[in-house]
Motif scaffolding. Structure first.
Motif, PDB file in Angstrom:
ATOM      1  N   ALA B  52       0.828  -1.209   0.000  1.00 18.40           N
ATOM      2  CA  ALA B  52       0.000   0.000   0.000  1.00 18.40           C
ATOM      3  C   ALA B  52       0.863   1.259   0.000  1.00 18.40           C
ATOM      4  O   ALA B  52       0.359   2.358  -0.217  1.00 18.40           O
ATOM      5  CB  ALA B  52      -0.926  -0.009   1.220  1.00 18.40           C
ATOM      6  N   LYS B 289      -3.967   2.778   7.275  1.00 18.09           N
ATOM      7  CA  LYS B 289      -4.860   2.246   6.247  1.00 18.09           C
ATOM      8  C   LYS B 289      -5.000   0.733   6.398  1.00 18.09           C
ATOM      9  O   LYS B 289      -6.099   0.195   6.374  1.00 18.09           O
ATOM     10  CB  LYS B 289      -4.240   2.576   4.893  1.00 18.09           C
ATOM     11  CG  LYS B 289      -5.089   2.312   3.685  1.00 18.09           C
ATOM     12  CD  LYS B 289      -4.311   2.881   2.520  1.00 18.09           C
ATOM     13  CE  LYS B 289      -4.966   2.787   1.196  1.00 18.09           C
ATOM     14  NZ  LYS B 289      -4.142   3.441   0.175  1.00 18.09           N
ATOM     15  N   VAL B 290      -3.871   0.051   6.553  1.00 18.11           N
ATOM     16  CA  VAL B 290      -3.907  -1.407   6.645  1.00 18.11           C
ATOM     17  C   VAL B 290      -4.332  -1.850   8.039  1.00 18.11           C
ATOM     18  O   VAL B 290      -5.016  -2.855   8.201  1.00 18.11           O
ATOM     19  CB  VAL B 290      -2.531  -2.003   6.269  1.00 18.11           C
ATOM     20  CG1 VAL B 290      -2.496  -3.493   6.517  1.00 18.11           C
ATOM     21  CG2 VAL B 290      -2.207  -1.699   4.811  1.00 18.11           C
ATOM     22  N   PRO B 293      -8.622  -1.797   9.643  1.00 15.68           N
ATOM     23  CA  PRO B 293      -9.554  -2.925   9.493  1.00 15.68           C
ATOM     24  C   PRO B 293      -9.312  -4.035  10.518  1.00 15.68           C
ATOM     25  O   PRO B 293     -10.226  -4.786  10.836  1.00 15.68           O
ATOM     26  CB  PRO B 293      -9.275  -3.427   8.071  1.00 15.68           C
ATOM     27  CG  PRO B 293      -8.720  -2.256   7.355  1.00 15.68           C
ATOM     28  CD  PRO B 293      -7.929  -1.504   8.397  1.00 15.68           C
ATOM     29  N   TYR B 294      -8.088  -4.145  11.029  1.00 22.54           N
ATOM     30  CA  TYR B 294      -7.807  -5.203  12.002  1.00 22.54           C
ATOM     31  C   TYR B 294      -8.483  -4.935  13.331  1.00 22.54           C
ATOM     32  O   TYR B 294      -8.691  -5.844  14.122  1.00 22.54           O
ATOM     33  CB  TYR B 294      -6.301  -5.358  12.215  1.00 22.54           C
ATOM     34  CG  TYR B 294      -5.653  -6.091  11.073  1.00 22.54           C
ATOM     35  CD1 TYR B 294      -5.569  -7.470  11.081  1.00 22.54           C
ATOM     36  CD2 TYR B 294      -5.166  -5.398   9.981  1.00 22.54           C
ATOM     37  CE1 TYR B 294      -5.001  -8.155  10.028  1.00 22.54           C
ATOM     38  CE2 TYR B 294      -4.602  -6.065   8.923  1.00 22.54           C
ATOM     39  CZ  TYR B 294      -4.516  -7.445   8.947  1.00 22.54           C
ATOM     40  OH  TYR B 294      -3.973  -8.110   7.896  1.00 22.54           O
ATOM     41  N   ILE B 295      -8.777  -3.681  13.621  1.00 24.23           N
ATOM     42  CA  ILE B 295      -9.568  -3.438  14.820  1.00 24.23           C
ATOM     43  C   ILE B 295     -11.010  -3.149  14.399  1.00 24.23           C
ATOM     44  O   ILE B 295     -11.747  -2.441  15.061  1.00 24.23           O
ATOM     45  CB  ILE B 295      -8.976  -2.301  15.688  1.00 24.23           C
ATOM     46  CG1 ILE B 295      -8.779  -1.020  14.869  1.00 24.23           C
ATOM     47  CG2 ILE B 295      -7.648  -2.716  16.285  1.00 24.23           C
ATOM     48  CD1 ILE B 295      -8.417   0.169  15.730  1.00 24.23           C
ATOM     49  N   ASP B 296     -11.396  -3.758  13.244  1.00 26.66           N
ATOM     50  CA  ASP B 296     -12.772  -3.727  12.740  1.00 26.66           C
ATOM     51  C   ASP B 296     -13.316  -2.329  12.506  1.00 26.66           C
ATOM     52  O   ASP B 296     -14.467  -2.038  12.813  1.00 26.66           O
ATOM     53  CB  ASP B 296     -13.709  -4.527  13.657  1.00 26.66           C
ATOM     54  CG  ASP B 296     -13.466  -6.016  13.485  1.00 26.66           C
ATOM     55  OD1 ASP B 296     -13.184  -6.427  12.349  1.00 26.66           O
ATOM     56  OD2 ASP B 296     -13.543  -6.757  14.478  1.00 26.66           O
ATOM     57  N   LEU B 297     -12.475  -1.453  11.991  1.00 33.62           N
ATOM     58  CA  LEU B 297     -12.961  -0.134  11.596  1.00 33.62           C
ATOM     59  C   LEU B 297     -13.002  -0.066  10.076  1.00 33.62           C
ATOM     60  O   LEU B 297     -12.072  -0.487   9.402  1.00 33.62           O
ATOM     61  CB  LEU B 297     -12.047   0.972  12.135  1.00 33.62           C
ATOM     62  CG  LEU B 297     -12.139   1.238  13.630  1.00 33.62           C
ATOM     63  CD1 LEU B 297     -11.277   2.418  14.008  1.00 33.62           C
ATOM     64  CD2 LEU B 297     -13.576   1.494  14.037  1.00 33.62           C
ATOM     65  N   GLN B 298     -14.090   0.470   9.559  1.00 32.66           N
ATOM     66  CA  GLN B 298     -14.248   0.593   8.113  1.00 32.66           C
ATOM     67  C   GLN B 298     -13.347   1.706   7.570  1.00 32.66           C
ATOM     68  O   GLN B 298     -12.892   2.558   8.334  1.00 32.66           O
ATOM     69  CB  GLN B 298     -15.708   0.895   7.779  1.00 32.66           C
ATOM     70  CG  GLN B 298     -16.632  -0.273   8.049  1.00 32.66           C
ATOM     71  CD  GLN B 298     -16.510  -1.355   7.008  1.00 32.66           C
ATOM     72  OE1 GLN B 298     -15.993  -1.126   5.922  1.00 32.66           O
ATOM     73  NE2 GLN B 298     -16.950  -2.559   7.329  1.00 32.66           N
ATOM     74  N   PRO B 299     -13.133   1.722   6.235  1.00 32.52           N
ATOM     75  CA  PRO B 299     -12.197   2.691   5.660  1.00 32.52           C
ATOM     76  C   PRO B 299     -12.517   4.147   5.962  1.00 32.52           C
ATOM     77  O   PRO B 299     -11.603   4.965   6.035  1.00 32.52           O
ATOM     78  CB  PRO B 299     -12.323   2.440   4.157  1.00 32.52           C
ATOM     79  CG  PRO B 299     -12.847   1.074   4.033  1.00 32.52           C
ATOM     80  CD  PRO B 299     -13.641   0.786   5.258  1.00 32.52           C
ATOM     81  N   HIS B 300     -13.798   4.475   6.154  1.00 33.24           N
ATOM     82  CA  HIS B 300     -14.086   5.894   6.413  1.00 33.24           C
ATOM     83  C   HIS B 300     -13.469   6.354   7.734  1.00 33.24           C
ATOM     84  O   HIS B 300     -13.177   7.519   7.907  1.00 33.24           O
ATOM     85  CB  HIS B 300     -15.584   6.202   6.351  1.00 33.24           C
ATOM     86  CG  HIS B 300     -16.459   5.088   6.790  1.00 33.24           C
ATOM     87  ND1 HIS B 300     -16.872   4.108   5.913  1.00 33.24           N
ATOM     88  CD2 HIS B 300     -16.966   4.779   7.983  1.00 33.24           C
ATOM     89  CE1 HIS B 300     -17.625   3.251   6.579  1.00 33.24           C
ATOM     90  NE2 HIS B 300     -17.694   3.628   7.829  1.00 33.24           N
ATOM     91  N   TYR B 301     -13.256   5.420   8.662  1.00 32.21           N
ATOM     92  CA  TYR B 301     -12.575   5.789   9.905  1.00 32.21           C
ATOM     93  C   TYR B 301     -11.121   6.149   9.626  1.00 32.21           C
ATOM     94  O   TYR B 301     -10.525   6.954  10.322  1.00 32.21           O
ATOM     95  CB  TYR B 301     -12.631   4.639  10.912  1.00 32.21           C
ATOM     96  CG  TYR B 301     -13.989   4.461  11.523  1.00 32.21           C
ATOM     97  CD1 TYR B 301     -14.352   5.168  12.655  1.00 32.21           C
ATOM     98  CD2 TYR B 301     -14.906   3.595  10.950  1.00 32.21           C
ATOM     99  CE1 TYR B 301     -15.604   5.006  13.212  1.00 32.21           C
ATOM    100  CE2 TYR B 301     -16.164   3.433  11.494  1.00 32.21           C
ATOM    101  CZ  TYR B 301     -16.509   4.139  12.630  1.00 32.21           C
ATOM    102  OH  TYR B 301     -17.748   3.982  13.167  1.00 32.21           O
ATOM    103  N   LEU B 303     -10.025   7.700   6.985  1.00 30.53           N
ATOM    104  CA  LEU B 303     -10.026   9.102   6.550  1.00 30.53           C
ATOM    105  C   LEU B 303     -10.087  10.017   7.759  1.00 30.53           C
ATOM    106  O   LEU B 303      -9.336  10.974   7.891  1.00 30.53           O
ATOM    107  CB  LEU B 303     -11.234   9.364   5.650  1.00 30.53           C
ATOM    108  CG  LEU B 303     -11.146   8.815   4.238  1.00 30.53           C
ATOM    109  CD1 LEU B 303     -12.450   9.063   3.503  1.00 30.53           C
ATOM    110  CD2 LEU B 303     -10.001   9.506   3.513  1.00 30.53           C
ATOM    111  N   ILE B 305      -9.288   9.493  10.892  1.00 32.24           N
ATOM    112  CA  ILE B 305      -8.109   9.513  11.757  1.00 32.24           C
ATOM    113  C   ILE B 305      -6.901  10.115  11.029  1.00 32.24           C
ATOM    114  O   ILE B 305      -6.138  10.886  11.611  1.00 32.24           O
ATOM    115  CB  ILE B 305      -7.829   8.089  12.284  1.00 32.24           C
ATOM    116  CG1 ILE B 305      -8.958   7.705  13.243  1.00 32.24           C
ATOM    117  CG2 ILE B 305      -6.482   8.024  12.986  1.00 32.24           C
ATOM    118  CD1 ILE B 305      -8.967   6.273  13.667  1.00 32.24           C
ATOM    119  N   ILE B 308      -7.054  13.751  11.334  1.00 30.94           N
ATOM    120  CA  ILE B 308      -6.559  14.259  12.627  1.00 30.94           C
ATOM    121  C   ILE B 308      -5.033  14.315  12.625  1.00 30.94           C
ATOM    122  O   ILE B 308      -4.432  15.320  13.024  1.00 30.94           O
ATOM    123  CB  ILE B 308      -7.063  13.358  13.783  1.00 30.94           C
ATOM    124  CG1 ILE B 308      -8.586  13.478  13.898  1.00 30.94           C
ATOM    125  CG2 ILE B 308      -6.392  13.745  15.104  1.00 30.94           C
ATOM    126  CD1 ILE B 308      -9.193  12.531  14.896  1.00 30.94           C
TER     127      ILE B 308
END
Lengths: 367, 324
Positions: B52, B289-290, B293-301, B303, B305, B308
């Protein structure tokens, strides 16, 4: 000074971390109830879709959640921002494989881009179930089974239902008449199958009546049939927007609607149907409707359903997204348990103003 | 003279500390994910992070040069995709792969030259000039590909060797060394050559640089050409990692790259920056980015974070400049 900045940064970093944790907790409470934590946790299935926020994918997800609850398995449903985000989907599938789930369900945007993670999951003996458009041209043995619509047949279904409404206009026309087709793209297998299924069937029906060579298929190079426009009684013109935005789709639909010889128009997915509706709304008086241009759509969505209800659309074909999601997860669980699995046709149905609000249709369509 | 030296030293320290903070942040984020998720700790995940990072990394290294001049290059994302898709079309027409790869870089360089001329020679504001070439590149890619996707050969297929530039057949992520090699080369150009010296000088004080007899137009143009060449290299990295190139894509990647540059401590007002920081900034974004998802957050999260993190980085940049 250095220290001051460091201190501030650490505070800010801690804040950011806190926000991240809060987001994680919020996620658990809002989405956990609807699937992720619905099972005993013995088995997990990773579902990688072609989209996420779109109504269609919500319906697929709903079906998958139903099946996950029945089987008592954990599922995690992800999908890229839109259907052109190939790189994003590759990263999602990489993640899914790295998590070592019991099975994966995959709707591939582009198989060759996904080859790496697909082969990795084969090495690890993680079964993959294709759903929706599946995983076309996947390596031998990679996909255990598919839960999908026969899109070519579904496209044919649209043509068969449109034909009686335009039959007379084609036969009685002085010059040639035209049917417009708005196709979101010609790269995706499923959308192309629906487009080609419609064009082939329509050409077959008209040529059956008026003879060979009376139908010219023009527009995108990929779809042309070589008959010149001037020689034909019916011209089927396909237009593909340059980019995946609503306004680009609308431009193409408008170009078709502005042609005087247009008698019918077909949009081969929700995007295309929406483009037709939006384009028509921008023309004063409107071009589509009963006794005007016969419009036929595909899939559903609030706008298209309204158009069918109000008879601006003659009708539309819908897949069964809930069934796609349900069967995808069902097959994934079976494959993970080592059972023999085989392809499931999740079906397509014609709906129009008469039956749009009947129970058999409302279960299939989505707002 | 003594004062001047002191100033320089302070400046060096602050730039150094920002780099240091960026490295710390990268390590902290990585450890956070590694603790939160067992499967994140695998080498496969590390390979995913590298995958990535390649294309964004090359884009970011290139655009660092432009940003240090005080300019901006918004075209790199679509130039990357345009170069790759034209390369793919040429390859399908029968061009050998090695020549295709050179062509991809050359197309990127040509767009860079166009940007450079528009900005340096014709005095267009960089934001507008590169916004224009961004659209041109996007359109050109669609025109040449006839709005069809282009698929590069798969690993193991004939002429599929280009994939091994970034990942060997046994999955070894050799690409990270390629990225580091180019980063080191870029850092040498930026810090040890006349090109780099003048680019920094233009960014710090354009007028003074011009008055001291430096051909500002020429060196500024070169900064854009470097950015374009790296966009071409990014195109190869993208093709090698993702195989299929869609027409009309690429918009938005430039912002990811610029965010990486800024997080890495390069100042958007010019004159300050480093390649090392840029690479760290890119990796911070890739790990987020990678990892999310491992802590089950979708891609919009992601963006959310990354936004910030970006704001924190710019805040530090602003503070740093106010202190100077």
């Amino acid at each position: 000074m250095k220290k001051g900045i460091m201190k501030k940064f650490l505070i800010l970093a801690a804040l950011a971390g806190l926000i991240g944790l809060l987001a994680a907790c919020g996620d658990d409470s809002s989405e956990g109830a609807s699937g992720e934590e619905s099972g005993s946790g013995d088995m997990t299935v990773e579902i990688v879709a072609k989209g996420f926020q779109h109504d269609f994918w919500r319906a697929v997800r709903q079906g998958a959640e139903e099946a996950a609850e029945e089987h008592g398995v954990e599922m995690n449903f992800v999908g890229p921002q839109d259907e052109s985000a190939i790189a994003e989907q590759v990263e999602m599938l990489n993640n899914a494989v790295n998590k070592n789930p019991d099975a994966i369900a995959l709707a591939a945007l582009d198989t060759s881009a996904l080859i790496g993670p697909i082969e990795q999951s084969m090495d690890r003996d993680i079964p993959i179930i294709g759903f929706d458009s599946g995983v076309p041209d996947a390596p031998e043995g990679a996909i255990d089974a598919n839960a999908s619509t026969d899109n070519y047949a579904a496209g044919e279904l649209a043509a068969e239902n449109m034909y009686p409404a335009i039959e007379d206009k084609v036969a009685e026309a002085d010059g040639d008449v035209r049917i417009g087709v708005v196709a979101q793209e010609v790269n995706s297998f499923s959308i192309t199958e629906r487009t080609v299924g419609f064009i082939d069937k329509m050409a077959e029906l008209v040529e059956g009546e008026l003879g060979e060579g009376t139908v010219a298929v023009i527009g995108h190079e990929k779809l042309e049939n070589g008959v010149a426009e001037g020689d034909a009684k019916l011209v089927i013109e396909t237009r593909v927007p340059a980019e995946l935005t609503d306004s680009a789709g609308q431009t193409e639909a408008q170009t078709l609607l502005n042609k005087d010889d247009l008698i019918g128009i077909y949009g081969s997915n929700e995007f295309a149907a929406k483009a037709i509706i939006n384009a028509d709304s921008a023309i004063s008086g409107g071009k589509i409707g009963p006794d005007k241009v016969i419009a036929v759509g595909f899939d559903s969505g609030a706008m298209q359903l309204d158009a069918v209800r109000s008879e601006r659309f003659y009708g539309a074909v819908t897949q069964d997204p809930v069934s796609i999601g349900y069967n995808a997860l069902d097959l994934a669980v079976k494959a993970a348990n080592g059972e023999e699995v085989s392809d499931v046709d999740t079906g397509a149905v014609w709906y129009d103003a008469e039956n749009v609000d009947s129970e058999e249709i409302t279960d299939l369509v989505y707002e | 003279m003594g004062d001047n030296n002191g100033l320089k030293q302070t400046m060096g320290n602050v730039v150094g500390s920002q780099k240091f903070i960026a490295v710390l942040a990268l390590v902290a984020i990585y450890i956070f994910f590694a603790i939160s998720s067992e499967s994140f700790r695998s080498t496969d995940t590390l390979v995913s992070i590298f995958d990535a990072s390649y294309y964004i990394g090359f884009l970011a290294i290139g655009v660092t040069f432009v940003i240090i001049t005080g300019g901006i290059d918004l075209s790199i994302g679509t130039v990357m995709m345009c170069s790759a898709i034209i390369g793919g079309v040429l390859f399908q027409m029968g061009m050998p792969m090695w020549l295709t790869l050179i062509m991809i870089i050359a197309i990127g360089g040509t767009f860079g030259l166009l940007n450079g001329l528009l900005v340096a020679r014709f005095k267009l504001p960089p934001f507008i000039a590169t916004l224009g070439t961004m659209m041109i590149a996007r359109g050109l890619g669609s025109i040449i590909s006839n709005v069809q996707s282009v698929t590069f050969p798969l690993r193991g297929a004939e002429e599929g060797f280009y994939k091994s530039i970034f990942r060997l057949d046994n999955n070894f992520p050799i690409g990270i060394f390629v990225l580091i090699l180019f980063a080191v080369l870029a850092a040498i150009v930026l810090n040890k050559t006349k090109v780099g010296r003048y680019i920094f000088s233009i960014g710090s004080n354009r007028e003074a640089t011009r008055l001291s007899g430096v051909d500002v137009n020429k060196w500024e143009t070169i900064a854009y050409v470097i950015s374009g060449l790296f966009a071409g290299i990014a195109g190869i990295a993208y093709a090698a990692t993702y195989t299929t190139i869609l027409p009309g894509e690429g918009a938005g990647f430039e912002l990811d790259a610029i965010a990486g540059v800024v997080i890495g401590g390069t100042s958007l007002s010019g004159g300050i920056g480093s390649i090392f920081g840029t690479v760290i900034g890119v990796f911070i974004m890739s790990v987020l980015k990678v990892g999310l998802p491992y802590i089950d957050l979708q891609p919009h999260y992601q963006l959310f974070i990354t936004g910030i993190v970006l704001i924190i980085a710019v805040y530090l940049d602003v503070r740093r400049r106010n202190k100077l």
